[in-house]
Design an enzyme around this catalytic site. Structure first.
Site, PDB file in Angstrom:
ATOM      1  CB  CYS A 154       5.497  -4.202   0.250  1.00 48.93           C
ATOM      2  SG  CYS A 154       6.474  -2.750  -0.111  1.00 48.93           S
ATOM      3  CE1 TYR A 155       1.576   1.220   5.555  1.00 46.37           C
ATOM      4  CE2 TYR A 155      -0.310  -0.246   5.372  1.00 46.37           C
ATOM      5  CZ  TYR A 155       0.307   0.844   5.956  1.00 46.37           C
ATOM      6  OH  TYR A 155      -0.328   1.552   6.945  1.00 46.37           O
ATOM      7  CG  HIS A 161       5.690  -5.973  -4.404  1.00 43.32           C
ATOM      8  ND1 HIS A 161       4.436  -5.810  -3.869  1.00 43.32           N
ATOM      9  CD2 HIS A 161       6.366  -4.830  -4.143  1.00 43.32           C
ATOM     10  CE1 HIS A 161       4.348  -4.610  -3.323  1.00 43.32           C
ATOM     11  NE2 HIS A 161       5.504  -3.990  -3.469  1.00 43.32           N
ATOM     12  CE  LYS A 175     -13.776 -12.340 -20.675  1.00 43.57           C
ATOM     13  NZ  LYS A 175     -15.012 -11.567 -20.761  1.00 43.57           N
ATOM     14  CD  GLU A 189       2.650  -8.695  -5.013  1.00 40.25           C
ATOM     15  OE1 GLU A 189       3.489  -9.384  -4.403  1.00 40.25           O
ATOM     16  OE2 GLU A 189       2.381  -7.523  -4.690  1.00 40.25           O
ATOM     17  N   GLY A 246       0.849  -1.198   0.000  1.00 42.95           N
ATOM     18  CA  GLY A 246       0.000   0.000   0.000  1.00 42.95           C
ATOM     19  C   GLY A 246       0.877   1.238   0.000  1.00 42.95           C
ATOM     20  CG  ASP A 297     -18.055 -12.246 -19.054  1.00 46.91           C
ATOM     21  OD1 ASP A 297     -17.175 -13.117 -18.926  1.00 46.91           O
ATOM     22  OD2 ASP A 297     -17.831 -11.119 -19.485  1.00 46.91           O
TER      23      ASP A 297
END
Ligand code: XMP
Length: 555
Positions: free
Chosen positions: A124-125, A211, A411, A213, A97, A269
């Site tokens: 991180c944050y 990070h 998706k 990710e 963040g 969808d």
């Protein structure tokens, strides 16, 4: 009032338009959203709660966790505890963040997370938050660290690093650092500028300064996987098959003997949502397919064949082409076109729905990116705009409860579920198509004749792109009929005919896009075929602008 049906330029679910129209219809009549159904019973699956502090990467954390076949949700740090508890998480991830934890009013994690004695991974944050809340100290670092760094693992400790080498590249993006660790914590890895790049309490609470990710941390997924499997004890049971059976059970429990309607648009969808609901409750579901006359060649026929013949669904087919065309007569302004199409859709849908008698539920194909709650001011504002446009609502004068079985899916997960449900690949991989359809790909007035010209040109573009096996790689590929006419020569005759433009773009999310570098011989084939096979067209151009500054559509 009706001006509220305006354009939107953010598309996450590819048939958002239908939901948008229904949302607006509801607002026009001052209706409240009836309580919405969460189709998965929490007890049936293992889950991770991502506590979001406003990182731009939070959705990537979710993507990585889902790739490990573990269900997760992104929950704002200030959400009520009940929301977190209802997930029955097996562990927590505290996101990054933009704040500094030592500043007044810096966002913190709910204290009950620490009281739960469940595993926690702070990123991180998130690492600074847990340091601060567990009695350590965070301060501004002397050196800020952005970009690639090499992580050296100094203490194998708990199995967070299983399967990893002792040094690995990681992606850093931080200014603050741990000045003093919380009691019981020690450093498990370091980088050149961060002596505490990974910290842990020896069992199940960890902090990562980098990070894991993002793609720039190539082995980040292994760290996340280790946290999920080794520390939280997850089994990886979240699969399309388990999602389908959970959803079917929950839909059955909630709908009971009630009746459901769903607007089909031909997009993936709404198709997946309807098929899922159909598998759960069969003929208690009625779908409404509105042909607005602005679809591509063969599209309504194909959709009907799939839903009626192959999937044996109850589909009301409303061919309202003439009504839409009448509304578009003389209209050249793109926004007016959008409004007229929206208004007409609502009318036709309501008319058809009213004929069905008492209906209790409305199923929609809303996706996770449409509903992710966010914590940063910027994304909160963006979310508000998107909510207005994208997240579904109810037709007028009907007290319907929403069923959004895909509201927690990304998706690509929807596509996997669609394939597992047996939907045809053509439908699953269909490129996004705007709700106002060909109306916003015809510059100037939309007439029957001009629609036919565009359909014929569009058919050739699609056909050649598919033959070249480029369809799936491209975000969107289509033809535009301009209002420009130019001089040409065919045989001994001079012609004065329309100019068709071809657009092919690559994109991740439609927010930005680049024009596709299609091979010249493919472009040549498309151009030759259009001028030879489509009467009324004598010139073809290729659009070589990216977004921004252009948009994907021409109107
Ligand atoms: P633009 O043209 O803004 O398009 O770059 C971004 C994405 O949104 C789609 N789009 C629409 N979809 N109704 C829709 O349902 C609309 O009015 C609309 N306008 C643009 C476009 O096809 C692209 O995928």
């Amino acid at each position: 009032m009706i001006d509220k049906v305006d354009s939107h330029r953010v598309a996450t679910s590819d048939d958002v338009e239908v939901s948008t129209y229904l949302e607006i219809a509801k607002e026009l009549h001052g209706e409240q959203l009836a309580s919405e159904l969460d189709v998965i019973s929490p007890a049936a699956r293992e889950a991770i709660a991502i506590i979001d502090f406003g990182s731009q990467y939070s959705h990537l954390i979710a993507r990585r966790i889902r790739e490990c076949h573990v269900y997760c949700e992104i929950i704002p740090y200030d959400a009520p505890w009940e929301k977190i508890a209802s997930l029955q998480p097996k562990g927590f991830i505290l996101s990054g963040g933009p704040a500094s934890v030592y500043e007044p009013r810096a966002p913190l994690a709910p204290a009950r997370i620490y009281d739960s004695h469940l595993p926690i991974l702070g990123i991180c944050y998130g690492m600074q938050v847990l340091t601060h809340q567990l009695g350590g100290q965070v301060a501004s670092g002397t050196k800020h660290e952005y970009g690639q760094a090499i992580l050296h693992i100094s203490d194998e400790g708990p199995p967070l690093f299983t399967g990893l080498p002792s040094s690995l590249p990681v992606w850093m993006s931080h200014g603050d650092q741990i000045a003093e660790m919380p009691p019981g914590f020690k450093a498990l890895a370091y980088t050149e500028n961060s002596p505490t790049a990974v910290v842990g309490n020896g069992t199940d609470i960890f902090g990562l300064q980098f990070h894991p990710e993002v793609v720039h941390t190539p082995q980040g997924k292994t760290i996340i996987e280790n946290f999920l499997y080794q520390i939280c004890g997850c089994q990886g049971t979240w699969t399309p098959g388990s999602f389908i059976s959970d959803s079917i059970n929950t839909i059955r429990q909630q709908v009971k003997g009630g009746r459901v309607i769903c607007a089909l648009s031909g997009g993936v969808d709404s198709a997946v949502a309807a098929t899922l609901v159909h598998q759960a409750i069969g003929n208690q579901l009625t779908c409404i397919f509105v042909n607005n006359g602005l679809l591509r060649r063969e599209e309504p026929e194909r959709a009907l064949k799939t839903f009626r013949n192959n999937l044996k669904m109850n589909v009301v087919y409303a061919n309202a082409s003439n009504r839409f065309l009448k509304q578009l007569k003389g209209v050249t302004d793109p926004e007016v076109k959008r409004r007229r199409v929206g208004q007409q859709f609502i009318k036709v849908f309501e008319y058809q729905a009213a004929k069905l008698g008492k209906i209790h539920f409305l199923a929609q194909g809303t996706l996770y990116p449409d509903v992710i709650e966010s914590t940063s001011l910027e994304t909160k504002a963006a979310a508000k705009i998107k909510t207005h446009h994208n997240v579904g609502g109810l037709p007028t004068k009907m007290a319907l409860t929403l069923i959004e079985p895909l509201r927690h899916l990304f998706k690509d997960e929807v596509r996997e579920v669609g394939l597992a449900l047996g939907l045809p690949e053509d439908m699953i991989w269909r490129q996004p198509f705007p709700g106002p359809g060909l109306a916003i790909r015809i510059i100037g007035e939309v007439t029957k004749e001009r629609l036919e010209i565009l359909r014929a040109a569009d058919w050739i573009v699609m056909n050649e792109i598919k033959k070249a096996k480029l369809y799936r790689q491209l975000w969107q590929t289509f033809a535009i009929l301009t209002d420009v006419r130019s001089v040409g020569v065919m045989g001994d005759y001079r012609t004065y005919s329309y100019l068709v433009a071809v657009r092919a773009v690559t994109s991740e999310d439609a927010m930005t896009a680049d024009w596709a570098r299609l091979p010249y011989d493919l472009l040549a084939r498309i151009s030759n075929r259009i001028v030879n096979e489509v009467p009324g067209v004598n010139r073809v151009v290729y659009d070589i602008t990216s977004k921004p500054p252009s948009t994907i559509e021409w109107e």
